[in-house]
Design a protein around this motif. Structure first.
Motif, PDB file in Angstrom:
ATOM      1  N   THR A 198       0.738  -1.241   0.051  1.00  0.00           N
ATOM      2  CA  THR A 198       0.040   0.039  -0.114  1.00  0.00           C
ATOM      3  C   THR A 198       0.893   1.431   0.020  1.00  0.00           C
ATOM      4  OG1 THR A 198      -0.143  -0.131   2.476  1.00  0.00           O
ATOM      5  CG2 THR A 198      -2.010  -1.162   1.267  1.00  0.00           C
ATOM      6  N   TYR A 199       2.136   1.241   0.100  1.00  0.00           N
ATOM      7  CA  TYR A 199       3.071   2.067   0.179  1.00  0.00           C
ATOM      8  C   TYR A 199       3.043   3.303  -0.952  1.00  0.00           C
ATOM      9  CZ  TYR A 199       5.767   0.330   3.834  1.00  0.00           C
ATOM     10  OH  TYR A 199       6.079  -0.105   5.269  1.00  0.00           O
ATOM     11  N   GLU A 200       2.644   2.727  -2.092  1.00  0.00           N
ATOM     12  CA  GLU A 200       2.603   3.878  -3.230  1.00  0.00           C
ATOM     13  C   GLU A 200       1.614   4.661  -3.051  1.00  0.00           C
ATOM     14  OE1 GLU A 200       5.251   1.968  -6.827  1.00  0.00           O
ATOM     15  OE2 GLU A 200       3.149   1.937  -7.113  1.00  0.00           O
ATOM     16  N   VAL A 201       0.600   4.227  -2.613  1.00  0.00           N
ATOM     17  CA  VAL A 201      -0.862   5.222  -2.608  1.00  0.00           C
ATOM     18  C   VAL A 201      -0.381   6.017  -1.345  1.00  0.00           C
ATOM     19  CG1 VAL A 201      -3.105   5.577  -2.032  1.00  0.00           C
ATOM     20  CG2 VAL A 201      -2.285   3.898  -3.767  1.00  0.00           C
ATOM     21  N   GLU A 202      -0.091   5.562  -0.128  1.00  0.00           N
ATOM     22  CA  GLU A 202       0.368   6.185   0.996  1.00  0.00           C
ATOM     23  C   GLU A 202       1.439   7.349   1.091  1.00  0.00           C
ATOM     24  OE1 GLU A 202      -1.366   2.695   4.177  1.00  0.00           O
ATOM     25  OE2 GLU A 202       0.720   2.862   3.509  1.00  0.00           O
ATOM     26  N   MET A 203       2.420   6.997   0.246  1.00  0.00           N
ATOM     27  CA  MET A 203       3.250   7.990  -0.184  1.00  0.00           C
ATOM     28  C   MET A 203       3.097   9.361  -0.698  1.00  0.00           C
ATOM     29  SD  MET A 203       5.906   7.326   1.775  1.00  0.00           S
ATOM     30  CE  MET A 203       7.361   8.424   1.240  1.00  0.00           C
ATOM     31  N   THR A 204       2.015   9.164  -1.595  1.00  0.00           N
ATOM     32  CA  THR A 204       1.586  10.363  -2.233  1.00  0.00           C
ATOM     33  C   THR A 204       0.600  11.090  -1.482  1.00  0.00           C
ATOM     34  OG1 THR A 204       0.082   8.995  -3.568  1.00  0.00           O
ATOM     35  CG2 THR A 204       2.289   9.323  -4.652  1.00  0.00           C
ATOM     36  N   CYS A 205       0.245  10.768  -0.470  1.00  0.00           N
ATOM     37  CA  CYS A 205      -0.758  11.609   0.388  1.00  0.00           C
ATOM     38  C   CYS A 205      -0.050  12.654   1.137  1.00  0.00           C
ATOM     39  CB  CYS A 205      -1.607  10.603   1.300  1.00  0.00           C
ATOM     40  SG  CYS A 205      -2.579   9.432   0.621  1.00  0.00           S
ATOM     41  N   THR A 230       2.693  10.983   5.046  1.00  0.00           N
ATOM     42  CA  THR A 230       2.955   9.913   4.176  1.00  0.00           C
ATOM     43  C   THR A 230       3.280   8.783   5.328  1.00  0.00           C
ATOM     44  OG1 THR A 230       5.402  10.382   4.654  1.00  0.00           O
ATOM     45  CG2 THR A 230       4.293  11.376   2.686  1.00  0.00           C
TER      46      THR A 230
END
Lengths: 247, 307
Positions: free
Chosen positions: A106-113, A116
């Protein structure tokens, strides 16, 4: 030539950026984390970790129930147990939470919030540190109540210092990578380092744990807590900007 | 709005993206290239997930490093491989991301309802994500990317796993959403972007190959695309000499769409008596020959013919 007037949103973004440039990070770490906590909430912050908390509490409960046997086994080594166990609580809870997130990718989505993974991890670390310190304090109270207040305070601060010392290494590691294997290796190194220290330099170890005035233990704890706060702040701000996701 | 200044990404000796310079305004940009050309790497750099080895990404005059969380507030990103928490329901998962995106709970709740309705998941919003099909998960991914009504929307292969009806619905949704926004849409399914992209960005050998409108791209092949019916044996000979775009078997013959580099003077030059294939051709097929108007798929196949 017609120049379009900027939108309300563009004006606000520009103002926010200018203010932040002029007064960088003026918000204290605790204030920022408090805001983050209110934004994310306990349920999302510790999602999937409740089982772990319960498991750890159960393990402590078991340890307390076996108090008699434990105190016989631990003669002369109870401090070592405290130093090893308190970071273990911290590490196991965080390790499994990182493992869970890695599995789900799920990192990819969470890192763009806006907030992070690193922000969430920082707050989690703080909460888990507090939790393991509290749990250890209860454990120490039960284990060392009969040895008097001085020993008890020493043990409580020893365990709390161990948590912060360990979390300092942990934060430094996370700045480089959040790979699971490194986290396991880190705890292995902590375990080995302490046992070797105890075996190879027993006098120094004994002195540091038992003979140093309690006030120094308290001072060291405050020192580590301060450094931990600083590191955590660096960790969050450094990683919240434009970083590779390294999982 | 968003400017990429000589962006390069290297992994050791391997260059994934080389010296890309782009200026992106509002509108839908289709990022088109075969797999492995550097699309995902480029998108990840724009989405702040990767650091360029050199070059800068500038939004409204400031680098995205400088903007930090202010830039991420403007961002919606749907990765190629969309991760999710299996035990979460769609509502819970979107609420979690809304919290990370800094939305207040009330606004988030109504936006989530609206989006789930838009992507056709309102009926199953309380079901756990682990029970969702690939297409349904893809739609959750699309919804999360649009949560904050982002100014910059980055979609990496968003229609993978969607059936044709869902893809059409998604295109409709995107066309509506893209007003006053920058949408970067990466895909290798040409039909997905042909009708909604304002501009097409193509990467070739990890470099920027073109940044043009669909019309401009199609014009480059105008007068070069033909179709004809041939017998299978004739087609085999023919294919050795011409760049064939598509072949469709039809009873005892094949319909062939192909490119001719030089403007032919007559059908005979291509499939007629002067051609090598002539011996195998029947007169009746020559009558079916006709000049075609190029489409984006023709352009794509032609540009990447050697890959």
């Amino acid at each position: 030539m017609k120049i379009e007037y900027p939108t309300e949103e563009e004006i606000n973004t520009s103002i926010a950026v200018s203010i932040e440039k002029a007064y960088p990070n003026r918000e204290g770490l605790l204030v920022y984390l408090g805001r983050l906590y209110r934004q994310i909430g306990m349920a999302f912050l510790l999602h999937g970790m409740w089982e772990l908390f319960l498991l750890v509490i159960a393990a402590y409960g078991f340890g307390i129930c076996c108090y008699d046997k434990l105190s016989q086994t631990l003669t002369g080594n109870s401090h070592l147990l405290i130093i090893l166990v308190s970071p273990l609580v911290f590490q196991s809870i965080l390790l499994l939470s990182v493992l869970r997130e890695q599995e789900q990718y799920t990192y990819e989505v969470e890192m763009t919030c806006k907030y992070t993974v690193y922000h969430v991890l920082a707050l989690r670390m703080l909460i888990v540190s507090g939790f393991s310190i509290l749990l250890n304090a209860i454990f120490c109270t039960i284990l060392f109540w009969e040895n008097g207040m001085a020993v008890l305070v020493r043990m409580v601060f020893l365990s709390a210092t161990a948590v912060f010392a360990y979390s300092l290494f942990y934060v430094s590691l996370l700045t480089k990578s959040i790979r699971l294997i490194y986290q396991v290796l880190l705890y292995g190194a902590w375990l080995l380092g302490n046992v070797l220290f105890r075996l190879l330099l027993p006098m120094v170890y004994e002195y540091m744990v038992w003979r140093l005035p309690v006030v120094i233990h308290v001072f060291v704890w405050f020192l580590f807590a301060g450094i931990m706060g600083h590191k955590l702040s660096q960790f969050m701000y450094r990683n919240c900007q434009y970083n590779d996701v390294r999982v | 709005m968003l400017r990429l200044e000589n962006i390069t990404k290297k992994y050791g000796d391997f260059t994934a993206v080389a010296d890309i310079h782009l200026e992106l305004e509002q509108g839908v940009y289709g990022l088109l290239s075969p797999n492995g050309a550097g699309k995902t790497t480029l998108l990840k750099m724009i989405a702040t997930l990767m650091t360029p080895t050199s070059g800068e990404i500038i939004y409204d005059g400031k680098t995205i490093q400088e903007l930090g969380e202010h830039y991420r507030e403007l961002l919606g990103y749907m990765p190629q491989h969309f991760g999710y928490y299996r035990d979460y329901t769609a509502v819970r998962y979107l609420s979690y991301l809304a919290a990370l995106k800094g939305m207040d709970r009330k606004t988030a709740a109504s936006r989530i309802e609206e989006l789930l309705d838009m992507v056709g998941l309102a009926d199953v919003k309380r079901k756990k994500l682990k029970t969702y099909s690939g297409g349904m998960l893809q739609r959750v991914g699309i919804a999360q990317a649009m949560l904050t009504n982002p100014k910059i929307l980055i979609l990496d292969e968003p229609t993978a796993g969607l059936d044709p009806r869902e893809r059409a619905r998604f295109r409709e949704l995107l066309a509506e959403f893209a007003k006053d926004r920058l949408v970067l849409y990466s895909t290798h399914i040409v039909s997905d972007i042909e009708n909604i992209a304002n501009r097409i960005i193509m990467l070739k050998e990890h470099q920027l190959y073109c940044n043009s409108t669909v019309e401009e791209l199609c014009q480059t092949l105008e007068g070069k695309i033909y179709s004809a019916y041939m017998e299978e044996a004739a087609y085999k000979e023919f294919a050795k000499e011409h760049f064939v775009l598509s072949v469709k078997p039809e009873r005892n013959r094949v319909a062939v769409r192909f490119v001719v580099e030089e403007q032919p003077e007559s059908i005979g030059e291509i499939v007629g008596k002067d051609s090598k294939a002539v011996g195998c051709m029947q007169e009746q097929y020559a009558r079916d020959w006709r000049l075609e108007y190029p489409n984006l798929e023709d352009v794509f196949l032609y540009i990447y013919r050697e890959e």
